[in-house]
Design a protein around this motif. Structure first.
Motif, short mmCIF file in Angstrom:
data_model
loop_
_atom_site.label_atom_id
_atom_site.label_comp_id
_atom_site.label_asym_id
_atom_site.label_seq_id
_atom_site.Cartn_x
_atom_site.Cartn_y
_atom_site.Cartn_z
N THR A 1 0.73 -1.25 -0.09
CA THR A 1 -0.01 -0.06 0.05
C THR A 1 0.89 1.22 -0.01
OG1 THR A 1 -1.85 -1.21 1.09
CG2 THR A 1 -1.87 1.35 1.07
N GLY B 1 -7.65 -2.24 -3.81
CA GLY B 1 -8.41 -3.50 -4.34
C GLY B 1 -9.86 -3.42 -4.37
N GLU B 2 -10.15 -2.76 -3.33
CA GLU B 2 -11.68 -2.59 -2.97
C GLU B 2 -12.17 -1.32 -3.80
OE1 GLU B 2 -11.71 -1.29 1.04
OE2 GLU B 2 -11.38 -3.01 2.00
N ASP B 3 -11.40 -0.50 -4.19
CA ASP B 3 -11.65 0.46 -5.42
C ASP B 3 -10.63 0.28 -6.35
OD1 ASP B 3 -12.29 2.63 -7.13
OD2 ASP B 3 -12.25 3.96 -5.51
N LYS B 4 -10.92 -0.38 -7.59
CA LYS B 4 -10.15 -0.69 -8.61
C LYS B 4 -9.60 0.63 -9.22
CE LYS B 4 -10.43 -5.35 -8.17
NZ LYS B 4 -11.11 -5.46 -7.24
N ARG C 1 -6.09 -7.22 -5.23
CA ARG C 1 -5.75 -6.97 -4.13
C ARG C 1 -7.03 -6.86 -2.87
NH1 ARG C 1 -0.91 -3.75 -4.68
NH2 ARG C 1 -1.30 -2.82 -2.61
N THR C 2 -6.61 -6.89 -1.69
CA THR C 2 -7.67 -6.72 -0.75
C THR C 2 -7.60 -5.55 0.14
OG1 THR C 2 -6.07 -7.73 0.73
CG2 THR C 2 -7.71 -9.34 -0.55
N ASP C 3 -6.73 -4.50 -0.38
CA ASP C 3 -6.32 -3.29 0.56
C ASP C 3 -7.21 -2.08 -0.29
OD1 ASP C 3 -5.12 -2.87 -1.71
OD2 ASP C 3 -3.31 -1.96 -0.86
N GLU C 4 -7.05 -0.93 0.13
CA GLU C 4 -8.24 0.02 -0.50
C GLU C 4 -8.08 0.09 -2.10
OE1 GLU C 4 -6.52 4.18 0.39
OE2 GLU C 4 -4.89 3.10 1.69
#
Length: 341
Positions: free
Chosen positions: A135, A186-189, A181-184
């Motif tokens: 990140t 990844g949550e918002d591509k 991804r699983t961080d921010e």
């Protein structure tokens, strides 16, 4: 006067015509330092002399490991700026406006010892597995894009193009196919792309438009289609993009490799839909080398500018010849006017 040779204005960018030379890698930096050479000087200046309205200098990368090859251009150091300025200043003498395509190849950096990406998945079986950016490293990458844009402005560009297409780093983050991804991010591509856009705008003059190249369709199982691209364009428009350069492919076989069939103008429908649904100017690209076809695309209001790649690559005077065909008027300097009669 034909549509192709009508002037065009977007914010502070004023073009003498609607012919665009899109970015086309030359793989011609012999010292592998990313600095443009005399080859690039002659290459781009020739297209300015030939009448091109907007020249977009090829994919120019924000760090060494972001290049497709060791022979690609870079803009990660202040040492790069003077060579770009020399090219841009010369092109300006012939009435062309100039952009630099600021970019990072991500996992498609073929010669990088340790390529990087949003997720640790290789492009293909011949590619290295990329390092998944942390990140914090993603935030540092945004800053590298910002510095690259700053250097391009110092070199005298008239506009900036961010490369968000063809499977390179911004595209990798934007696509559900590559971004696991699983961080921010990844949550918002679209978060990485939005932050790069905002960083670029923060150092650009207020009247300088920002162009972004995007892929409208991925041509790969599990990849996105045009509906997703339209939504992406709306998000990036709201983040600060002023014009989209609409291409396709990059994560699978690109359109020119035969899917869905690279007929003349095969990507125009993508550009038209993004233009209409996102309500933003677009550059159409893809087998538009026929001047009459280019004229028809503009006349039908399917796009605002026409990018001619292979045609201008093979003929620096493509714009001049198109003007002679459509309007009977040469664009070349007086030294060459005898060639027209």
């Amino acid at each position: 006067m034909s549509n192709l040779f009508q002037p065009f204005k977007l914010k502070g960018l004023e073009l003498k015509n609607r012919v665009v030379m899109p970015p086309m890698c030359q793989y011609s930096v012999p010292l592998k330092n990313g600095i443009p050479t005399d080859w690039h000087f002659v290459h781009y200046t020739s297209r300015a002399i030939g009448g091109t309205g907007l020249i977009i200098i090829e994919m120019t990368n924000v760090e060494d490991r972001g290049r497709i090859s060791d022979f690609c251009l870079g803009i990660w150091s202040d040492e790069h700026t003077p060579a770009f300025k020399r090219i841009i200043d010369e092109c300006h003498k012939y009435g062309a406006k100039v952009a630099i395509q600021v970019a990072h190849a991500g996992r498609k950096a073929e010669e990088a010892p340790n390529p990087v990406s949003c997720s640790p998945n290789a492009f293909n079986e011949k590619s290295k597995v990329p390092h998944e950016l942390t990140t914090q490293e993603v935030k540092e990458m945004v800053e590298k894009f910002k510095k690259g844009v700053e250097r391009a402005i110092e070199a005298g560009v008239d506009t900036i193009e961010l490369h968000g297409a063809h499977g390179y780093l911004i595209h990798q983050f934007s696509s559900p196919y590559t971004n696991q991804r699983t961080d921010e991010y990844g949550e918002d591509k679209f978060l990485f792309g939005k932050e790069v856009i905002q960083a670029a705008k923060s150092v650009m003059p207020a009247d300088m438009p920002l162009i972004m190249r995007i892929s409208a369709v991925e041509y790969v199982d599990g990849g996105y289609g045009l509906d997703y691209a339209v939504e992406m364009a709306k998000v990036y428009r709201d983040a600060g993009v002023d014009m989209f350069h609409v291409s396709s492919g990059g994560e699978g076989p690109i359109g020119s490799a035969g899917r869905p069939g690279a007929h003349p103008g095969y990507q125009v429908k993508f550009a038209e839909r993004i233009k209409n649904e996102a309500g933003i100017p677009v550059i159409a690209v893809g087998k538009l080398d026929d001047a009459k076809l280019a004229e028809a695309v503009l006349g039908n209001q399917e796009a605002d500018l026409i990018a001619v790649g292979r045609g201008i690559l093979g003929n620096p005077y493509w714009a001049n010849n198109a003007s002679l065909l459509l309007d009977g008027k040469p664009l070349m300097p007086k030294q060459y006017e005898r060639a027209t009669y």
